[in-house]
Design an enzyme around this catalytic site. Structure first.
Site, PDB file in Angstrom:
ATOM      1  N   PHE A  18      87.572  13.531  77.138  1.00  0.00           N
ATOM      2  CA  PHE A  18      87.193  13.729  78.539  1.00  0.00           C
ATOM      3  C   PHE A  18      86.440  15.042  78.669  1.00  0.00           C
ATOM      4  O   PHE A  18      86.980  16.098  78.352  1.00  0.00           O
ATOM      5  CB  PHE A  18      88.411  13.744  79.473  1.00  0.00           C
ATOM      6  CG  PHE A  18      87.995  13.857  80.922  1.00  0.00           C
ATOM      7  CD1 PHE A  18      87.532  12.743  81.610  1.00  0.00           C
ATOM      8  CD2 PHE A  18      88.009  15.085  81.578  1.00  0.00           C
ATOM      9  CE1 PHE A  18      87.094  12.848  82.931  1.00  0.00           C
ATOM     10  CE2 PHE A  18      87.580  15.195  82.891  1.00  0.00           C
ATOM     11  CZ  PHE A  18      87.132  14.073  83.572  1.00  0.00           C
ATOM     12  N   ASP A  52      86.193  22.099  73.675  1.00  0.00           N
ATOM     13  CA  ASP A  52      86.350  22.015  75.125  1.00  0.00           C
ATOM     14  C   ASP A  52      87.797  22.380  75.448  1.00  0.00           C
ATOM     15  O   ASP A  52      88.710  21.576  75.284  1.00  0.00           O
ATOM     16  CB  ASP A  52      86.022  20.595  75.603  1.00  0.00           C
ATOM     17  CG  ASP A  52      86.213  20.435  77.117  1.00  0.00           C
ATOM     18  OD1 ASP A  52      86.836  21.316  77.740  1.00  0.00           O
ATOM     19  OD2 ASP A  52      85.757  19.406  77.670  1.00  0.00           O
ATOM     20  N   LYS A  63      88.561  25.351  84.917  1.00  0.00           N
ATOM     21  CA  LYS A  63      89.888  25.193  85.518  1.00  0.00           C
ATOM     22  C   LYS A  63      90.629  26.528  85.716  1.00  0.00           C
ATOM     23  O   LYS A  63      90.290  27.261  86.633  1.00  0.00           O
ATOM     24  CB  LYS A  63      90.691  24.189  84.702  1.00  0.00           C
ATOM     25  CG  LYS A  63      90.062  22.791  84.797  1.00  0.00           C
ATOM     26  CD  LYS A  63      90.998  21.662  84.414  1.00  0.00           C
ATOM     27  CE  LYS A  63      90.394  20.334  84.845  1.00  0.00           C
ATOM     28  NZ  LYS A  63      90.086  19.417  83.786  1.00  0.00           N
TER      29      LYS A  63
HETATM   30  C1  LIG Z   1      88.758  18.734  83.765  1.00  0.00           C
HETATM   31  C2  LIG Z   1      88.045  18.716  82.464  1.00  0.00           C
HETATM   32  C3  LIG Z   1      86.640  18.719  82.393  1.00  0.00           C
HETATM   33  C4  LIG Z   1      85.764  18.613  83.616  1.00  0.00           C
HETATM   34  O1  LIG Z   1      85.928  19.653  84.503  1.00  0.00           O
HETATM   35  P1  LIG Z   1      85.406  19.492  86.032  1.00  0.00           P
HETATM   36  O2  LIG Z   1      85.595  20.865  86.603  1.00  0.00           O
HETATM   37  O3  LIG Z   1      86.278  18.452  86.665  1.00  0.00           O
HETATM   38  O4  LIG Z   1      83.993  19.066  85.955  1.00  0.00           O
HETATM   39  C5  LIG Z   1      86.046  18.759  81.144  1.00  0.00           C
HETATM   40  N1  LIG Z   1      86.785  18.797  80.027  1.00  0.00           N
HETATM   41  C6  LIG Z   1      88.133  18.782  80.047  1.00  0.00           C
HETATM   42  C7  LIG Z   1      88.889  18.836  78.770  1.00  0.00           C
HETATM   43  C8  LIG Z   1      88.809  18.716  81.259  1.00  0.00           C
HETATM   44  O5  LIG Z   1      90.143  18.648  81.296  1.00  0.00           O
END
Ligand SMILES: *Cc1c(COP(=O)(O)O)cnc(C)c1O
Length: 419
Positions: free
Chosen positions: A143, A228, A258
């Site tokens: 994701f 990520d 986040k």
């Molecule tokens: C939440 C998340 C994203 C995307 O972040 P947004 O601020 O919602 O665009 C990307 N990578 C990971 C691993 C995430 O948990």
């Protein structure tokens, strides 16, 4: 209007239905707790998908936001501002990276990382003919956000179906499989991008040594190793970054978001070497809000809170306690309890009908004053703010156990309202 049912009806009538929220309407938060419009109090076990590691409405974050809002919110990147340099240096010191580029959302950080890797591959590393497009290897179940390019990297039908055509240039391999990664690398490969633990896929932890070995392989092939850590970073897994759980697994490119702003204001970042982030010249990348002083002030305070309140150590100790408690629950409904630090997934056993979906458990927990959200149907993700206390962790474990017991005893699918 404080009537929850009316607010839900209003939202459903005038808003797109791109989420399936629990039927609770929140209006206030403080630390690990949130309150609904009818005054009921809940322990938050989602932390806005790990954005609120520092706890809701942390007074230092609120103060930073208000103070900066009164001073200067958005001068644009056409000029410089006094909040930028200090945050960049702080981020680099914390992560051991050389440079940072600030954006807003996680998806934008992903887009930025993809652009940087492609341009680095073509202009810095080289070795690609004019006809060869650079490729980035990603993992099944990943994701990375919801933009067209992020879903182009995804393997998840729900994220993709109906949204093509997709951005080319991604190759997928199974998560945690080093040999598959080795086999997928070609002369066109410029980067391998993965989450160190897959959060949205259901808190999937790779085999020990995977990240170190992947890093080594990438270095041998002169391919960028990109992590990520938008969900796993900044203390969540009991280390500042999840890559620190393995030796020599520092990525060439690190994505944060986040919790970088404690959930107070959207701030994301791509951190890398001078060689990689150096590919962006003036006019080649940007965002009106990216790196603005309001976000920078909040992020700077959020990083201070993380360190000053020892949230990383708390996540490690309390995460072990929570995992231990949950693993000790002997229930035929549980297939596995997995995770690291305060990122925990309770995997429900398949084949138990509606009882193997985590949704009814979330609803039952909600009625008992605990908010979590199912991920990937069968996984109950438990990820409270890192300011959670020992007593609260014990409360979470005992409530989860109580709900499991209620479901064990229920002859059909949904037990009667508990708590
Ligand atoms: C939440 C998340 C994203 C995307 O972040 P947004 O601020 O919602 O665009 C990307 N990578 C990971 C691993 C995430 O948990």
């Amino acid at each position: 209007m404080t009537d929850a049912a009316a607010l839900i009806a209003q939202e459903d009538r005038f808003g797109a239905h791109n989420y399936d929220p629990l039927p609770v309407v929140l209006t206030r938060g403080q630390g690990t707790f949130v309150w609904d419009v009818e005054g009921r109090k809940y322990l938050d076990c989602l932390s806005a998908y790990s954005a609120v590691n520092q706890g809701h409405c942390h007074p230092r974050l609120v103060a930073a936001l208000v103070e900066q809002a009164n001073r200067l919110a958005l001068p644009s990147r056409a000029f410089r501002h006094d909040r930028m340099g200090p945050l960049l240096e702080k981020l680099c010191a914390l992560s051991g990276m050389e440079m940072a580029l600030l954006m807003n959302s996680g998806a934008e950080a992903f887009e930025t990382a993809v652009k940087a890797a492609r341009k680095w591959g073509v202009t810095v590393r080289g070795g690609l003919s004019a006809a060869e497009a650079p490729e980035i290897i990603v993992c099944d179940g990943n994701f990375h956000g919801r933009t067209v390019t992020a879903i182009s990297a995804s393997s998840e039908p729900a994220y993709r179906d109906g949204f093509g055509p997709f951005t080319p240039g991604f190759v997928r391999v199974p998560f945690g499989d080093l040999e598959a990664l080795r086999g997928a690398m070609t002369g066109r490969t410029v980067a391998f991008l993965t989450e160190p633990i897959q959060g949205e896929a259901g808190v999937r932890v790779p085999p020990d040594g995977y990240l170190s070995a992947a890093k080594r392989l990438c270095a041998e092939r002169r391919v960028l190793f990109m992590l990520d850590e938008i969900q796993t970073g900044l203390g969540r897994t009991g280390a500042r970054f999840a890559f620190e759980h393995e030796p020599d697994a520092r990525p060439d490119v690190l994505l944060l978001g986040k919790a970088l702003s404690g959930g107070m204001y959207p701030v994301s970042a791509v951190l890398a070497s001078r060689e990689v982030l150096g590919v962006f010249g003036p006019g080649e990348h940007g965002s009106t809000f990216g790196g603005n002083p309001l976000g920078a002030a909040v992020a700077s305070a959020a990083l201070d809170v993380l360190l000053d309140e020892h949230l990383v150590g708390r996540a490690r100790a309390l995460g072990e306690r929570l995992l231990g408690r949950l693993r000790a629950v002997d229930s035929p409904l549980i297939e596995e309890v997995r995770g690291r630090g305060l990122l925990v997934g309770v995997v429900l056993r398949e084949g138990l009908g509606a009882r193997s979906s985590a949704r009814p458990y979330c609803e039952a927990l909600m009625r008992r004053g605990l908010l979590c959200k199912e991920t990937h149907d069968r996984v109950l993700r438990i990820a409270p703010p890192l300011v959670v206390t020992e007593e609260q962790v014990d409360f979470i474990a005992s409530e989860v156990e109580a709900v499991l017991r209620a479901f064990e005893e229920a002859p059909t699918d949904a037990p009667e309202q508990g708590g």
